[in-house]
Design an enzyme around this catalytic site. Structure first.
Site, PDB file in Angstrom:
ATOM      1  N   CYS A   1      56.461  79.596  28.245  1.00  0.00           N
ATOM      2  CA  CYS A   1      55.868  79.900  29.545  1.00  0.00           C
ATOM      3  C   CYS A   1      56.002  78.705  30.490  1.00  0.00           C
ATOM      4  O   CYS A   1      57.107  78.364  30.882  1.00  0.00           O
ATOM      5  CB  CYS A   1      54.415  80.353  29.359  1.00  0.00           C
TER       6      CYS A   1
ATOM      7  N   HIS B   1      54.428  84.512  24.959  1.00  0.00           N
ATOM      8  CA  HIS B   1      53.450  83.886  24.076  1.00  0.00           C
ATOM      9  C   HIS B   1      53.361  84.672  22.760  1.00  0.00           C
ATOM     10  O   HIS B   1      53.689  85.845  22.706  1.00  0.00           O
ATOM     11  CB  HIS B   1      52.064  83.882  24.722  1.00  0.00           C
TER      12      HIS B   1
END
Length: 488
Positions: free
Chosen positions: A332, A429
């Site tokens: 991310c 994630h």
């Protein structure tokens, strides 16, 4: 409908774990249970089945209830971006960035929102178990409160107050709360619990009796230290303060502890691997030269944490690590940092600005106001199925995307890999959750996986905690307080 609210004498007294354990306990009894937290503050978030985001603790509690997480389980979420400001998420969707003082003035207007979400869950279930935030004894924050007694009184939910004996002064904490609460708030408390006791429980019998004598609140029980809680994903970054690298493992994996680190439970599965020596590297400490893999974690403030990373000298450490042939993975915000440039023209995550990235991947990122919230699944380019989720702002482009790290179920690529294969990153994630994906990552480092899915590990821990609470707490009394059954 029945409901019970667990409030605490402070932060990190174990409210989240106790709520999760009670959710699993009553679910195992055949009840339809739902978790609820009116207001949460955390950069560890989860994507819900209805396309929003909530605090990680409520997602875990939904797992404890064996039900998909929804936005109504945590209708107000604050995600800190600086020391004085946070992104506000209402019913799963971003609702702007607020300074702390401005939010204090606005939060009372959100009470109707949180009560409405609570009523929706109440209508779906036999029991709603509510988690408070911080402490109701913080009476300086009582005006406009929606997280503790403000909610409890608005929704007429009885409260059980938790004290953490591991910190010490638990008698003073509980009796002190009794003394400072206004009578109407005090009347909402129907009992107290003691958490995190070590040693012979009989040694605190007199202390518990003294709390009853001074407050008049019923004693609902005392939990000894719950070792299984270490196998649950943590929500608060305070737990990372004690994180350290373990010795004697086959491969070493490290992650720099960024100032606004987010979704750090991504790495919990690595902690459990017998051949992996994983640890966070605290500020002021160089990244170890013998690391096999450096992971740049997610962050709530990419430009701010990129500057923080450089201030620690970690950019120099990463460049040296790559020159030695080491591997780097960005997740991310960490993925964005690996690129050539990052720009935030609209000030989505802070003051507008632009910065050079670490230059390890041929990508450029522009932070946009449209937040991506979605589940993700597919295969790693190197093999192994993955499941995860995305929570991010930003549009990333560049030639490195032609070598994706992940292939989604629909055939589209996600993320990027450098030409030599040693630097990679993606927005997803939870990449290490499935044993198959973890095994593929570890194989590239010369290690093997224990083959256990993280969900299996978490589920077993929840059952263990539920069994311990069944023995430690007066469950008939708690059920009676919640309105499930008459008081014996």
């Amino acid at each position: 409908m029945a409901a019970l609210m667990i409030q605490g004498c402070g932060s990190d007294v174990g409210k989240s774990v106790l709520v999760a354990g009670l959710c699993r306990l009553f679910t195992n009894r055949g009840l339809t249970v739902r978790p609820f937290k009116p207001q949460n503050m955390s950069n560890n978030a989860a994507v819900t089945i209805d396309g929003g985001e909530i605090g990680r603790a409520q997602a875990l509690q939904a797992i404890a209830c064996r039900t998909p997480a929804t936005v109504h389980m945590n209708p107000v979420l604050l995600k800190p971006q600086s020391d004085v400001g946070a992104q506000l998420v209402v019913c799963g969707q971003m609702a702007g960035t607020w300074k702390a003082a401005a939010y204090q003035d606005r939060k009372a207007g959100l009470l109707d929102v949180v009560v409405e979400s609570f009523r929706i869950l109440e209508a779906q279930s036999d029991l709603v178990i509510v988690e408070g935030a911080g402490s109701p004894a913080e009476i300086n924050l009582r005006a406009g409160d929606i997280a503790n007694m403000g909610f409890a009184r608005a929704a007429n939910v009885p409260v059980v107050l938790v004290g953490d004996i591991d910190r010490g002064h638990v008698i003073a904490a509980l009796v002190g709360a009794y003394e400072v609460l206004e009578p109407a708030d005090r009347d909402m408390i129907a009992g107290f619990l003691i958490n995190k006791f070590r040693g012979d429980p009989a040694l605190f019998d007199d202390g518990r009796a003294e709390i009853v004598r001074r407050t008049g609140w019923p004693d609902c029980g005392m939990a000894t230290w719950l070792a299984a809680a270490r196998r649950l994903p943590a929500e608060d970054a305070v737990v990372l303060d004690q994180a350290s690298v373990r010795q004697g493992r086959k491969v070493k994996v490290v992650a720099p502890l960024l100032s606004r680190i987010a979704n750090f439970d991504d790495f919990d599965p690595l902690r459990s691997e017998p051949e992996v020596d994983f640890g966070f590297v605290p500020p002021g400490t160089a990244l170890p030269g013998d690391a096999d893999l450096v992971i740049l974690p997610g962050t709530k403030a990419t430009l701010g944490d990129l500057a923080f990373l450089r201030a620690q000298g970690w950019d120099i450490d990463i460049a040296a690590h790559v020159r030695r042939g080491g591997r780097v993975l960005g997740i991310c915000g960490g993925f964005q940092m690996l690129g050539r440039t990052i720009s935030d023209p609209d000030g989505v995550e802070g003051p507008p600005g632009q910065a050079q990235g670490l230059g390890l991947l041929e990508i450029d990122t522009v932070l946009t106001g449209d937040k991506v919230l979605r589940r993700a699944s597919g295969q790693l380019a190197s093999g192994g199925a993955f499941e995860g989720y995305e929570i991010h702002v930003g549009r990333t482009e560049g030639p490195a995307l032609q070598r994706p790290l992940l292939i989604r179920d629909d055939g589209s690529g996600e993320g990027a890999i450098s030409p030599d294969g040693r630097v990679s990153g993606a927005y997803v994630h939870g990449l290490f959750g499935l044993a198959s994906a973890r095994a593929a990552f570890l194989a590239e480092l010369g290690a093997s996986s224990d083959g256990v899915n993280e969900a299996t590990r978490v589920d077993a821990a929840l059952d263990e905690i539920a069994e311990r609470l069944e023995q430690a707490f007066d469950i008939p009394l708690l059920a009676s307080i919640a309105g499930l059954e008459p008081r014996p």
